[in-house]
Design an enzyme around this catalytic site. Sequence first.
Site, PDB file in Angstrom:
ATOM      1  N   ASP A   1       0.842  -1.199   0.000  1.00  0.00           N
ATOM      2  CA  ASP A   1       0.000   0.000   0.000  1.00  0.00           C
ATOM      3  C   ASP A   1       0.877   1.248   0.000  1.00  0.00           C
ATOM      4  OD1 ASP A   1      -2.937   1.158   0.847  1.00  0.00           O
ATOM      5  OD2 ASP A   1      -1.319   2.281   1.807  1.00  0.00           O
TER       6      ASP A   1
ATOM      7  N   TYR B   1       2.909  10.005  -0.495  1.00  0.00           N
ATOM      8  CA  TYR B   1       4.009   9.423   0.278  1.00  0.00           C
ATOM      9  C   TYR B   1       5.359   9.655  -0.402  1.00  0.00           C
ATOM     10  CZ  TYR B   1       0.247   6.662   2.500  1.00  0.00           C
ATOM     11  OH  TYR B   1      -0.894   6.252   3.141  1.00  0.00           O
TER      12      TYR B   1
ATOM     13  N   LYS C   1      -2.965   5.829  -4.169  1.00  0.00           N
ATOM     14  CA  LYS C   1      -4.067   6.741  -3.863  1.00  0.00           C
ATOM     15  C   LYS C   1      -3.886   8.084  -4.574  1.00  0.00           C
ATOM     16  CE  LYS C   1      -3.776   4.834   0.804  1.00  0.00           C
ATOM     17  NZ  LYS C   1      -2.369   4.398   0.704  1.00  0.00           N
TER      18      LYS C   1
ATOM     19  N   HIS D   1      -7.892   9.673  -1.611  1.00  0.00           N
ATOM     20  CA  HIS D   1      -7.200   9.672  -0.322  1.00  0.00           C
ATOM     21  C   HIS D   1      -8.034  10.299   0.801  1.00  0.00           C
ATOM     22  CE1 HIS D   1      -2.779   9.305   1.106  1.00  0.00           C
ATOM     23  NE2 HIS D   1      -3.598   9.070   2.101  1.00  0.00           N
TER      24      HIS D   1
ATOM     25  N   LYS E   1       3.198  -1.042   9.042  1.00  0.00           N
ATOM     26  CA  LYS E   1       4.419  -0.506   8.436  1.00  0.00           C
ATOM     27  C   LYS E   1       5.588  -0.677   9.377  1.00  0.00           C
ATOM     28  CE  LYS E   1       6.257   3.137   9.313  1.00  0.00           C
ATOM     29  NZ  LYS E   1       6.568   4.521   9.751  1.00  0.00           N
TER      30      LYS E   1
ATOM     31  N   VAL F   1      10.277  -0.481   8.985  1.00  0.00           N
ATOM     32  CA  VAL F   1      11.478  -0.555   8.154  1.00  0.00           C
ATOM     33  C   VAL F   1      12.489  -1.518   8.773  1.00  0.00           C
ATOM     34  CG1 VAL F   1      11.215   1.751   7.173  1.00  0.00           C
ATOM     35  CG2 VAL F   1      12.515   1.457   9.297  1.00  0.00           C
TER      36      VAL F   1
END
Length: 282
Positions: free
Chosen positions: A46, A51, A76, A112, A235, A237
């Site tokens: 997504d 972003y 989006k 969005h 999410k 990292v």
Amino acid sequence: MNQVPAITLNNGTSMPRLGFGVWQIPDDEARAAVGTALEAGYRSIDTASVYRNEPGTGKAIAASGLPREELFVTTKLWNSTRRKWRRKEVLRAFEDSLSRLGLDYVDLYLIHWPRPMRDDFLFIWEAFEELAADGRARAVGVSNFRPEDLDRIGERSSLVPAVNQVELHPFFPQAELRAEHARRGIATEAWSPLGQGPRLLTLPAVAEVAARHGRTAAQVVLRWHLQLGNIAIPKSVTPSRIRENLDVFGFELDAADMAALDVLAHGPQAGRIGPDPAVCDL
């Protein structure tokens, strides 16, 4: 083997119920993070134009070597750069996203924010109907829409949004909106499913449930989402957490566990973390 169950959207498209979100991941880090997610077994990614990491996301998809038909890619429309959107601007923005992603189509394209004060999402939805009809977006939907916004679409269009992606976590479970979605045949997708981190995940109530199952707090919250029927897009990292967030299918919360998380909606930290769609005009 990918173990993530899928939901069938209202147009027959299959969508994984757990995906990988890339909000706030810089583009130069997105390729590594998305690559790790795909290696771990995620098949739903997504992103969004705002972003600014569609290029890195697309590079990771290309480098993965995975067949395109095995992936589910969402992006989006960021409908804030113009005061009034019209068909040609929407279609141009969509093509720009495809170009940045390096793809011929996306699996899901979302508006969005509704931005009701602009009164233009119905014009945007007309362009989305076109994108859905020609297959460049396999499914179309919305994000952050309220029941009254969904009503307005229904009054003008026979195309029901496939998904409404909204803020949703134990502090803000959106029970009434989820019920509206079920009534309308719209899938509920949760953004910030972990409540944006420590504020939720360090609570004793969550830790106690996690300890009973020998799981992490994040895994317990993601399991809560799945058992409610939500689609979730956590999410991270950090490679270990990316893999950990996918490992939520080997246990089940019982009624007491679910109740311990449900009660957080009535506690002192309950409520939204992000903007209110009624007034959001970023």
